[in-house]
Design an enzyme around this catalytic site. Structure first.
Site, short mmCIF file in Angstrom:
data_model
loop_
_atom_site.label_atom_id
_atom_site.label_comp_id
_atom_site.label_asym_id
_atom_site.label_seq_id
_atom_site.Cartn_x
_atom_site.Cartn_y
_atom_site.Cartn_z
N HIS A 1 -1.31 -0.86 10.01
CA HIS A 1 -1.01 -1.78 10.50
C HIS A 1 0.26 -1.50 11.28
CE1 HIS A 1 -2.87 -5.51 8.04
NE2 HIS A 1 -3.73 -3.58 7.90
N GLU B 1 1.15 -1.56 -0.42
CA GLU B 1 0.68 -0.30 -0.10
C GLU B 1 0.46 1.43 -0.04
OE1 GLU B 1 -3.53 0.66 2.37
OE2 GLU B 1 -3.72 -2.29 2.41
#
Length: 479
Positions: free
Chosen positions: A337, A61
């Site tokens: 995350h 990402e």
């Protein structure tokens, strides 16, 4: 021995005794992710400040070249080699950084990869796949690491009701084939990324069974969680409710942690937005945290058939959850995350791989037969769904085409220009919507059904080999 690489430097000509690996989902969606520029710049700062410094980094990402360049600028003094991978319409968001030269790279898109109709989810449009880098760590054939960085299809519903479980299973199967091929070449194999799966799930079992790679966390923590504490599979283990610190240090939770600011409630987020450095005690109960990010590796264990010996070259030293520090001025977590990190160490003994030629024979390992049956049932269920979707979409195209023709005919009979304009507008919109649905049904769904057939053949073929192996074992055992 291979000839020297044209990229060889003085440092890379000395084979390393250890490799430090870091995998991190940056949550860097352009226009969508909050504080993207500030966070990804700080991600570069914290990777550069890591102790020990990583030798190989895989990012997910990291969608824009701008963010990639910002991270590269902070880390290029010790990670001089890097690759930003291009894929799909908007890019796959995958990056590999390395201390040593990248000799080859490729981007392999998954055959089953989401649906264009789910534009609000974006998996199909980013062209998810496997970013591959062949990294030269030294002068010989055994001084090569083959790195596979990926981001599997996200689960949008809870299993077994997840309509994309077939996609994620097929994707796990694909990356497994790539890693097994690399292991057969006798190289160090590193698979890392956001796999969007929980430990011991179907995708996880496929990866560890059909390739020689192993999940670094379960090597060190074999009794760690297999889901969030609130999940049924974890509740069946009858373990106490973990706190946030335990989830980080023992369960390896990288997502939905109570310590991650992007998972906090609205009140806490508002306090952060006002510049208040809100703190959460690590002893707080953490029912939602789970492990979605992984590092897999193959130790480079090779079997020399002529000598009947095996050598194990790489072993796991440590693994940890990292990148938990927050932004120094915004006080937010760097991503939704945390990272997973690991250190591999090399045996000082000269491995047999250095004196043997050709591909390495890996032992055949198989899942239980009922697991292959489960995969085939999932394929059959999804195949039936897509065939129904194709009929509906093509039927919708036919309906919209008829509506368009009807509107065009109606224009001849309406008495006013205003009514004629309305009919022409309806005609144009109907034809546009119908053509889009027709293309999805006639082209995309047909392509997906063919990919399903390939996947089904591979599973059936593997199931057949597993059955044949069982029969051989029964004969050998005299049963």
């Amino acid at each position: 021995m291979y000839p020297e690489s044209p990229f060889m430097t003085e440092e890379s000509s000395r084979p390393p005794s250890s490799v430090r690996i870091l995998s991190f989902n940056c949550w860097g969606l352009k226009y969508i992710s909050t504080l993207r520029n500030e966070r990804l710049t700080e991600i570069g700062n914290q990777i550069a400040a890591a102790d020990p410094q990583p030798d190989i980094v895989g990012l997910q990402e990291c969608w824009t070249q701008q963010d990639y360049n910002a991270i590269r600028e902070k880390t290029k003094h010790f990670l001089p080699y890097g690759k930003f991978y291009f894929s799909g319409i908007f890019g796959g968001g995958l990056v590999i950084l390395s201390r040593w030269p990248i000799e080859e790279s490729s981007m392999t898109q998954y055959p089953l990869n989401g649906r264009p109709a789910a534009f609000y989810r974006g998996d199909w449009f980013v062209g998810k796949g496997v970013a591959y880098a062949r990294i030269r760590m030294g002068p010989t054939r055994r001084d090569i690491a083959e790195v596979f960085c990926t981001h599997l299809h996200a689960p949008y519903e809870v299993e077994p009701h997840d309509s994309y479980i077939c996609h994620r299973t097929a994707q796990a199967w694909e990356i497994t084939k790539l890693m097994r091929g690399a292991a057969e070449r006798g190289h160090l194999v590193i698979g890392l990324g956001d796999f969007n799966m929980t430990p011991l799930s179907l995708a996880h079992c496929i990866i560890e069974t059909h390739s020689p790679v192993r999940d670094v966390w379960r090597i060190l923590h074999p009794n760690s969680s297999i889901g969030a504490a609130k999940d049924k599979v974890e509740q069946m283990r009858n373990v106490p409710m973990p706190n946030a610190e335990y989830n980080l240090t023992q369960n390896g939770a990288t997502c939905d942690s109570a310590l991650n600011t992007w998972r906090w409630n609205k009140a806490h987020k508002q306090r952060l937005a006002k510049g208040e450095n809100v703190q959460i005690e690590p002893t707080v109960e953490d029912p939602h945290a789970k492990r979605l990010d992984y590092i897999f590796f193959s130790s480079g264990s090779h079997h020399d058939a002529t000598r009947g010996q095996t050598s194990a070259e790489w072993t796991l030293k440590e693994a940890n959850v990292g990148m938990t520090a927050r932004h120094p001025t915004l006080y937010c977590s760097l991503s939704d995350h945390f990272s997973v990190e690991a250190t591999l160490v090399r045996s000082l003994e000269e491995p047999l791989a250095a004196t043997s030629n050709g591909p390495w024979a890996l032992p055949e390992t198989y899942l239980p037969i009922e697991t292959y049956d489960e995969i085939l049932a999932t394929i059959a269920k999804y195949d039936a769904r897509e065939r129904t979707q194709r009929r509906l979409r093509l039927g919708h195209f036919g309906f919209q085409f008829c509506l368009t023709v009807g509107c065009l005919i109606g224009v001849w009979w309406v008495p006013t220009h205003y009514a004629a304009f309305i009919l022409m507008l309806i005609s144009s919109l109907s034809l546009s919507v119908g053509v889009i649905d027709g293309l999805m049904g006639g082209l995309f769904v047909s392509s997906e059904l063919r990919a399903l057939k390939e996947f089904e053949w591979e599973v059936r073929n593997t199931r057949g080999r597993a059955l044949a192996r069982e029969e051989r074992l029964k004969v050998a055992n005299g049963s």
